[in-house]
Design an enzyme around this catalytic site. Structure first.
Site, PDB file in Angstrom:
ATOM      1  N   HIS A  62      20.137  43.998 -54.847  1.00  0.00           N
ATOM      2  CA  HIS A  62      18.979  43.223 -54.408  1.00  0.00           C
ATOM      3  C   HIS A  62      19.315  41.736 -54.520  1.00  0.00           C
ATOM      4  O   HIS A  62      20.310  41.359 -55.148  1.00  0.00           O
ATOM      5  CB  HIS A  62      17.764  43.564 -55.262  1.00  0.00           C
TER       6      HIS A  62
ATOM      7  N   GLU B 232      18.050  39.181 -56.216  1.00  0.00           N
ATOM      8  CA  GLU B 232      18.137  38.638 -57.566  1.00  0.00           C
ATOM      9  C   GLU B 232      19.343  39.199 -58.309  1.00  0.00           C
ATOM     10  O   GLU B 232      20.020  38.468 -59.045  1.00  0.00           O
ATOM     11  CB  GLU B 232      16.851  38.955 -58.348  1.00  0.00           C
TER      12      GLU B 232
ATOM     13  N   SER C 284       8.626  38.265 -54.115  1.00  0.00           N
ATOM     14  CA  SER C 284       8.255  38.725 -55.455  1.00  0.00           C
ATOM     15  C   SER C 284       9.172  39.875 -55.883  1.00  0.00           C
ATOM     16  O   SER C 284       9.388  40.815 -55.128  1.00  0.00           O
ATOM     17  CB  SER C 284       6.790  39.176 -55.455  1.00  0.00           C
TER      18      SER C 284
ATOM     19  N   CYS D  65      11.051  43.152 -57.343  1.00  0.00           N
ATOM     20  CA  CYS D  65      10.751  44.555 -57.614  1.00  0.00           C
ATOM     21  C   CYS D  65      10.889  44.813 -59.120  1.00  0.00           C
ATOM     22  O   CYS D  65      11.292  43.927 -59.880  1.00  0.00           O
ATOM     23  CB  CYS D  65      11.712  45.454 -56.835  1.00  0.00           C
TER      24      CYS D  65
ATOM     25  N   CYS E  22      14.532  44.202 -60.539  1.00  0.00           N
ATOM     26  CA  CYS E  22      14.862  42.786 -60.695  1.00  0.00           C
ATOM     27  C   CYS E  22      13.993  42.139 -61.771  1.00  0.00           C
ATOM     28  O   CYS E  22      14.468  41.291 -62.525  1.00  0.00           O
ATOM     29  CB  CYS E  22      14.740  42.079 -59.357  1.00  0.00           C
TER      30      CYS E  22
END
Length: 151
Positions: free
Chosen positions: A57, A59, A82, A84, A87
Site C-alpha cells: 500500500h 504508506e 485515509s 486502511c 497501514c
C-alpha cells in the site's frame, strides 16, 4: 480544504504526485510521504499492481523506502487517502505521532482509531486527492475492491 501550513502542503503535494504516478502506471492512486520537520525522509505509492505485492500500500511502500529509522517520534506521515487498518497499524506500531490525510470521503479509513491512540490526525479535504480516487473507483471498480479486500 482544511487550511494547511506551508510544510504540510508541500509534503501532501508529494503524496498526491505519488498517487498520480501510481494511477498513470495502472495501479491504485494512493501516495504517501514521510517527513521530519522540513526534511523529507521518504515517499512512496501503492505498488500492489506494479509489484504484485498485496501489502505494498502507499504508506507501506513509503515506510519501506524510509528504511530503518531509530525513531519515528518526530515525524509526520502524509497520505493522499485515509489509511486502511494495515497501514493504520504500522503508524501505531512505529509511534508516528502525526498523520495528514488528503481525503477520507472515498474511503473513511481509520482516523478515529489513530486519534484514540493519541495520534494527531489532520484531514485536508484535498479535492485533487478526492477527484483522483473517484476517477479510479469509477474506471477500475474491480481493482479498487481488490485493494480494500471487498468482494
Amino acid at each position: 480544504m482544511t487550511e494547511l501550513n506551508e510544510t504540510d502542503r508541500r509534503f501532501l503535494d508529494i503524496a498526491y504526485e505519488e498517487a498520480l504516478a501510481g494511477f498513470n502506471e495502472g495501479g491504485c492512486p494512493i501516495g504517501s510521504a514521510l517527513a521530519e520537520g522540513e526534511r523529507l525522509i521518504a515517499q512512496g505509492r501503492n505498488q500492489r499492481v506494479q509489484q504484485g505485492d498485496p501489502i505494498a500500500h502507499g504508506e507501506m511502500d513509503c515506510l519501506r523506502k524510509a528504511g530503518r529509522q531509530r525513531s519515528y517520534r518526530k515525524m509526520t506521515l502524509y497520505t493522499s487517502l485515509s489509511p486502511c487498518m494495515m497501514c493504520t497499524g504500522a503508524i501505531v506500531q512505529f509511534s508516528i505521532p502525526r498523520v495528514v490525510i488528503g481525503e477520507d470521503v472515498t474511503f473513511a479509513g481509520n482516523p478515529e482509531f489513530l486519534r484514540e491512540r493519541g495520534i494527531e490526525v489532520i484531514i485536508a479535504n484535498d479535492q485533487r486527492c478526492q477527484a483522483l480516487m473517484e476517477r479510479f473507483i469509477r474506471e477500475k471498480p474491480d481493482l479498487w475492491a481488490e485493494d480494500i479486500a471487498e468482494d
